[in-house]
Design an enzyme around this catalytic site. Structure first.
Site, short mmCIF file in Angstrom:
data_model
loop_
_atom_site.label_atom_id
_atom_site.label_comp_id
_atom_site.label_asym_id
_atom_site.label_seq_id
_atom_site.Cartn_x
_atom_site.Cartn_y
_atom_site.Cartn_z
N SER A 1 7.21 2.77 -0.98
CA SER A 1 7.76 1.41 -1.17
C SER A 1 7.87 1.10 -2.66
O SER A 1 8.88 0.56 -3.13
CB SER A 1 6.87 0.38 -0.48
OG SER A 1 7.02 0.40 0.93
N TYR A 2 6.83 1.46 -3.41
CA TYR A 2 6.87 1.26 -4.85
C TYR A 2 8.00 2.07 -5.48
O TYR A 2 8.73 1.57 -6.35
CB TYR A 2 5.53 1.66 -5.47
CG TYR A 2 5.59 1.90 -6.96
CD1 TYR A 2 5.96 0.87 -7.83
CD2 TYR A 2 5.30 3.15 -7.51
CE1 TYR A 2 6.02 1.09 -9.21
CE2 TYR A 2 5.35 3.37 -8.87
CZ TYR A 2 5.73 2.35 -9.72
OH TYR A 2 5.80 2.56 -11.07
N ARG B 1 0.82 -1.21 0.00
CA ARG B 1 0.00 0.00 0.00
C ARG B 1 0.86 1.26 0.00
O ARG B 1 0.36 2.36 -0.23
CB ARG B 1 -0.92 -0.01 1.21
CG ARG B 1 -2.23 0.78 1.09
CD ARG B 1 -2.09 2.30 1.13
NE ARG B 1 -3.34 2.99 0.82
CZ ARG B 1 -4.12 3.56 1.73
NH1 ARG B 1 -3.79 3.55 3.00
NH2 ARG B 1 -5.24 4.16 1.36
N SER B 2 2.14 1.14 0.22
CA SER B 2 2.99 2.30 0.37
C SER B 2 3.51 2.80 -0.98
O SER B 2 4.26 2.09 -1.66
CB SER B 2 4.19 1.95 1.27
OG SER B 2 5.23 2.87 1.10
N PRO B 3 3.16 4.01 -1.39
CA PRO B 3 3.69 4.53 -2.66
C PRO B 3 5.21 4.68 -2.62
O PRO B 3 5.89 4.47 -3.63
CB PRO B 3 2.99 5.88 -2.82
CG PRO B 3 2.55 6.26 -1.45
CD PRO B 3 2.25 4.97 -0.75
#
EC number: 5.99.1.4
Length: 215
Positions: free
Chosen positions: A16-17, A12-14
């Site tokens: 992280s992406y 869910r973490s942008p």
């Protein structure tokens, strides 16, 4: 000597992406193994987190993640659907969450096979790269295939071993906190945490001090 690091990460973490593709490239170009250790996002662990945050937090975060993507030339778009079902107006988290548990357990099953980094990166590109209805059709199957995995096999394991996988995911969160942080993305190398998509070069610098070499 080959080096090893752990990447604590959330679907869910942008941020992280925005980090994982660069970490994957680093592991491909250097004698380095990065073990993906997925965790559940704050929306699951602390449902009131967004309600307690400063009113400017969301608007700033959206602005920042868009410019980070532009700066690094990373395709970026709002998730459709969001991995977390949330009312953005009230910031309330829905009781039913049909996506994030499946995704995180799939990530852990991929990690069991030593392919978590590739799987998470391929899936994240669907979720955060602008794909419509990433959860439908053969989107996820294609992402798994590109990571040299079989989605049906992962799904079967995720369903049959949900409790065990959640125990492993909880252990990932504990390990992250023991290492000295609580958020994602955090790379932990030699006991030292590097939090955020903007600490990749610093993490590489530290690893080079400990013998990191190109492949």
């Amino acid at each position: 000597m080959s080096l090893t690091a752990d990447l604590f990460w959330s679907f869910r973490s942008p941020y992280s992406y925005l980090a994982i593709g660069r970490y994957r490239a680093l592991a491909a170009s250097h004698d380095l193994t990065i073990n993906l250790r997925p965790v559940y996002p704050l929306a699951v662990r602390q449902p009131d987190f967004f309600e307690r945050n400063h009113p400017n937090w969301l608007s700033y975060t959206v602005r920042d993640m868009i410019r980070v993507a532009q700066f690094h030339g990373i395709p970026f778009g709002p998730p459709r659907p969001d991995p977390i079902v949330q009312d953005l107006a009230t910031r309330a988290i829905a009781a039913e969450q049909p996506y994030i548990y499946r995704l995180t357990r799939l990530g852990q099953t991929a990690s069991r096979r030593g392919k978590g980094l590739a799987f998470a990166h391929e899936v994240a590109q669907l979720i955060w790269g602008g794909a419509q209805d990433w959860h439908l059709g053969d989107h996820l199957a294609g992402a798994a295939s590109r990571a040299d995995l079989d989605l049906a096999e992962l799904d079967a394991e995720a369903e049959a071993e949900a409790v065990a996988l959640d125990t492993e995911i909880a252990a990932n969160q504990v390990a992250l906190e023991i290492a000295g942080h609580w958020g994602v993305p955090t790379l932990v190398f030699d006991g030292e945490p590097f939090f955020g998509q903007d600490r990749i070069e610093m993490a590489k610098w530290r690893m080079e001090q400990k013998g990191l070499r190109p492949r």
